[in-house]
Design a protein around this motif. Structure first.
Motif, short mmCIF file in Angstrom:
data_model
loop_
_atom_site.label_atom_id
_atom_site.label_comp_id
_atom_site.label_asym_id
_atom_site.label_seq_id
_atom_site.Cartn_x
_atom_site.Cartn_y
_atom_site.Cartn_z
N GLU A 108 -1.78 -8.19 -8.54
CA GLU A 108 -0.78 -8.01 -9.73
C GLU A 108 -0.70 -6.69 -10.39
N HIS A 109 -1.27 -5.53 -10.24
CA HIS A 109 -0.86 -4.18 -10.31
C HIS A 109 0.18 -4.06 -10.10
N VAL A 110 0.30 -3.97 -8.83
CA VAL A 110 1.49 -3.71 -7.93
C VAL A 110 2.34 -4.26 -7.74
N MET A 111 2.51 -5.77 -8.15
CA MET A 111 3.30 -5.97 -8.71
C MET A 111 4.12 -5.65 -9.78
N ALA A 112 3.31 -5.80 -11.27
CA ALA A 112 4.04 -5.09 -12.12
C ALA A 112 4.00 -4.07 -12.53
N THR A 113 4.35 -3.31 -12.35
CA THR A 113 4.34 -1.83 -11.99
C THR A 113 5.08 -1.11 -10.74
N ARG A 114 5.30 -1.51 -9.85
CA ARG A 114 6.04 -1.57 -8.55
C ARG A 114 5.47 0.14 -7.66
N ARG A 115 4.25 0.17 -8.42
CA ARG A 115 3.62 1.51 -7.82
C ARG A 115 2.62 1.02 -7.00
N GLY A 116 2.55 1.43 -5.58
CA GLY A 116 1.39 1.13 -4.91
C GLY A 116 1.99 1.51 -3.17
N HIS A 117 1.77 0.30 -2.07
CA HIS A 117 1.97 0.49 -0.84
C HIS A 117 1.40 -1.02 -0.76
N LEU A 118 2.77 -1.02 0.37
CA LEU A 118 2.44 -2.88 0.61
C LEU A 118 2.58 -2.30 2.65
N TRP A 119 1.13 -2.57 3.68
CA TRP A 119 1.69 -1.81 5.32
C TRP A 119 1.45 -3.66 5.27
N ALA A 120 1.46 -3.22 7.14
CA ALA A 120 1.35 -4.12 7.82
C ALA A 120 1.33 -3.84 9.39
N ASP A 121 1.06 -5.02 9.55
CA ASP A 121 0.71 -4.58 11.72
C ASP A 121 2.63 -4.07 12.37
N ARG A 122 3.26 -4.32 11.75
CA ARG A 122 4.48 -4.99 11.96
C ARG A 122 5.45 -5.69 11.20
N ALA A 123 6.96 -5.03 10.94
CA ALA A 123 7.99 -5.87 10.35
C ALA A 123 8.62 -7.18 10.34
N ASP A 124 8.46 -7.29 11.78
CA ASP A 124 8.74 -9.01 11.89
C ASP A 124 7.83 -9.76 11.88
N ARG A 125 7.44 -11.04 10.66
CA ARG A 125 6.29 -11.68 10.54
C ARG A 125 4.67 -11.12 11.01
N PRO A 126 4.36 -10.26 9.89
CA PRO A 126 3.03 -9.87 10.35
C PRO A 126 1.72 -10.06 10.83
N ARG A 127 1.26 -10.06 11.28
CA ARG A 127 -0.45 -10.80 10.93
C ARG A 127 -1.55 -9.80 10.35
N ALA A 128 -1.17 -9.02 10.01
CA ALA A 128 -2.52 -8.43 9.44
C ALA A 128 -1.09 -7.25 8.13
N ILE A 129 -1.78 -7.72 6.84
CA ILE A 129 -1.34 -6.45 5.93
C ILE A 129 -2.47 -5.89 4.60
N ALA A 130 -1.26 -5.68 4.28
CA ALA A 130 -3.18 -4.86 3.15
C ALA A 130 -1.85 -3.82 2.53
N VAL A 131 -2.70 -4.16 0.98
CA VAL A 131 -1.71 -3.51 -0.63
C VAL A 131 -2.61 -2.44 -1.17
N GLY A 132 -2.12 -1.28 -1.62
CA GLY A 132 -2.79 -0.52 -1.44
C GLY A 132 -2.19 0.36 -2.87
N CYS A 133 -3.47 0.74 -4.02
CA CYS A 133 -2.85 1.05 -4.70
C CYS A 133 -4.13 2.54 -5.25
N GLY A 134 -3.37 3.73 -5.86
CA GLY A 134 -5.30 4.05 -6.51
C GLY A 134 -6.27 4.83 -5.68
N GLY A 135 -5.91 4.77 -4.21
CA GLY A 135 -6.97 5.08 -3.60
C GLY A 135 -8.14 2.88 -3.44
N TYR A 136 -7.71 2.44 -3.73
CA TYR A 136 -7.80 1.07 -3.20
C TYR A 136 -7.26 0.06 -2.05
N LEU A 137 -7.94 -1.00 -1.95
CA LEU A 137 -6.82 -1.05 -0.67
C LEU A 137 -7.38 -2.90 -0.79
#
Length: 117
Positions: A28-57
């Motif tokens: 919710e913090h990353v959505m509201a502030t648009r600060r942080g990172h979004l990672w995925a194992d691949r760009a198209d139809r990812p199978r694993a994703i990660a959301v991170g901000c401020g050293g937490y993921l």
């Protein structure tokens, strides 16, 4: 893992628990502030994703989609993930120390007390 643009996070909200104390606060913090990172194992139809901000993921999805080299962007962060991710994290990162946390959620309504003078 590859970094995706943050505006794509809205497409993956269903991957994370909703309305649970602690876990959803980061998303919710990353959505509201648009600060942080979004990672995925691949760009198209990812199978694993990660959301991170401020050293937490937060990790979600299929841990088998992540090889050891995929973990490099996650190094040095506190990772919250289901226990099924532990083998993938251990094989891809030098040091993994499981840390159990407890979050207390008070479900009772508070009562206002009014003092008469």
């Amino acid at each position: 893992m590859i970094e995706l643009p943050l505006h794509q996070l809205a497409s993956y909200l269903g991957w994370f628990p909703q309305a649970s104390a602690g876990q959803t606060a980061l998303v919710e913090h990353v959505m509201a502030t648009r600060r942080g990172h979004l990672w995925a194992d691949r760009a198209d139809r990812p199978r694993a994703i990660a959301v991170g901000c401020g050293g937490y993921l937060l990790l979600s999805g299929d841990p088998e989609a992540l090889g050891p080299s995929a973990m490099a962007p996650l190094a040095g962060q506190y990772v919250l993930a289901p226990s099924r991710f532990l083998p993938a994290l251990s094989s891809g990162l030098e040091r993994v120390t499981p840390w159990e946390r407890m979050v207390y959620v008070r479900r009772a309504h508070s009562h206002r007390v009014r003092r008469e003078v």
